[in-house]
Design an enzyme around this catalytic site. Structure first.
Site, short mmCIF file in Angstrom:
data_model
loop_
_atom_site.label_atom_id
_atom_site.label_comp_id
_atom_site.label_asym_id
_atom_site.label_seq_id
_atom_site.Cartn_x
_atom_site.Cartn_y
_atom_site.Cartn_z
N ASP A 84 0.85 -1.20 0.00
CA ASP A 84 0.00 0.00 0.00
C ASP A 84 0.89 1.25 0.00
O ASP A 84 1.81 1.36 0.82
CB ASP A 84 -0.87 -0.05 1.27
CG ASP A 84 -1.99 0.97 1.28
OD1 ASP A 84 -2.39 1.43 0.19
OD2 ASP A 84 -2.47 1.29 2.39
N GLU A 135 -1.25 6.03 -8.57
CA GLU A 135 -2.09 7.09 -7.97
C GLU A 135 -1.92 8.43 -8.67
O GLU A 135 -0.81 8.83 -9.01
CB GLU A 135 -1.76 7.25 -6.47
CG GLU A 135 -2.61 8.35 -5.82
CD GLU A 135 -2.52 8.39 -4.29
OE1 GLU A 135 -2.44 7.32 -3.68
OE2 GLU A 135 -2.53 9.50 -3.76
N HIS A 207 -9.48 4.98 -1.79
CA HIS A 207 -8.75 4.91 -0.51
C HIS A 207 -9.61 5.59 0.56
O HIS A 207 -10.60 6.25 0.25
CB HIS A 207 -7.41 5.63 -0.63
CG HIS A 207 -6.37 4.83 -1.34
ND1 HIS A 207 -5.24 4.34 -0.73
CD2 HIS A 207 -6.31 4.38 -2.62
CE1 HIS A 207 -4.52 3.66 -1.59
NE2 HIS A 207 -5.14 3.67 -2.76
#
Ligand code: 13P
Length: 287
Positions: A84, A135, A207
């Site tokens: 992560d 991201e 998220h």
């Protein structure tokens, strides 16, 4: 056996549900998430931040623990072990240790550098058959030292990153790690719709899953979110159940101090939270 997250997320995107990523912190967490996934016949993603990775003794320790549990607890649902918010170096280390899925969080770089580094990691992960999350924009708040300003992602930048061949894309849409403040404005659904339109059938990642109201979760899934990350909510459930046990003086009764008893209520509380999320995300019976 660990699997890449690609197949489970492609199915989720097409079937309009989401697979939960539950961050793990120790043995109890890992066992609780795996057993709940099996009991609910749900695919699952175990998330490990770099900080939690260090805490648990390193990536190899985690790979050994997870593989051992999958075998010895007879876990047959698809399980991905996912780094992560990985740094570039962390991504390489987790890959070498045997993680089956990687997030490279290049959101704090200028878009050109994010693209360059993500491109390199697309090559490395696809060689090994691993899934890769990238991201764009940023997730607000702080998680294990990763701090984000909560920038809404630009749909054109999302398309540029999606076109590199990543498996899934985390886009900032007003979501925040940790608990949401009273004055939170909610998810930016217009931005999410634009990002989904620009990125085709790319599984999108939400998220900051803790504390997002149910209706917003459902709407986000309907707009293309296929993976939802939950960390803080399991921590809060664990802490609350453990506090109640100790406040009731149960650790002082008989052998209530035995860690297998002391950590029992927290373990059950994590299981209940994970089950609730799997039901909300629609991943039950999708294994
Ligand atoms: P929460 O801690 O807010 O649930 O966020 C988890 C997350 O997004 C992990 O990357």
């Amino acid at each position: 056996m660990l699997v890449s997250a690609k197949e489970m997320l492609t199915k989720a995107r097409a079937g309009k549900y989401a697979v939960g990523q539950f961050n793990i912190n120790n043995l109890e967490w890992t066992k609780a998430v795996l057993l709940t996934a099996q009991e609910n016949n749900s695919p699952v993603i175990l998330g490990v931040s770099e900080g939690a990775g260090k805490y648990m003794g390193g990536y190899k320790t985690i790979v050994g623990m997870v593989n051992g549990l999958i075998e010895e607890l007879n876990i047959t649902v698809p399980v991905a072990l996912h780094l992560d918010h990985g740094s570039y170096e962390g991504a390489k280390a987790a890959m070498a240790a045997g993680f089956s899925s990687i997030m490279f969080d290049g959101s704090h770089y200028a878009i050109e550098e994010n693209i360059a580094k993500t491109t390199e990691l697309v090559g490395l992960t696809s060689e090994k058959g691993l899934s890769l999350e990238a991201e764009v924009g940023s997730i607000g708040g702080e998680e294990d030292g990763v701090v984000g300003a909560g920038e809404i992602a630009d749909a054109n930048e999302c398309k540029a990153i999606a076109d590199l061949g990543v498996t899934m894309l985390a886009a900032g849409i007003g979501n925040i790690h940790g608990q949401y403040p009273e004055n939170w404005k909610g998810l930016a659904f217009d931005a999410l719709a634009d990002i989904a339109a620009a990125t085709g059938d790319m599984p999108l990642v939400l998220h900051g899953g803790t504390g997002i109201p149910e209706e917003m979760i459902k709407k986000a899934i309907s707009l293309g979110v296929a993976k939802i990350n939950v960390n803080t909510e399991c921590q809060l459930s664990f802490a609350e159940a453990t506090r109640k046990y100790i406040e009731a003086g149960k650790d002082l009764q008989g052998k209530g101090f035995d860690p297998r008893k002391l950590l029992g209520p927290g373990f059950e509380a994590i299981k209940a939270t994970v089950k609730e999320k799997m039901e909300l995300f629609g991943s039950v019976n999708q294994a």
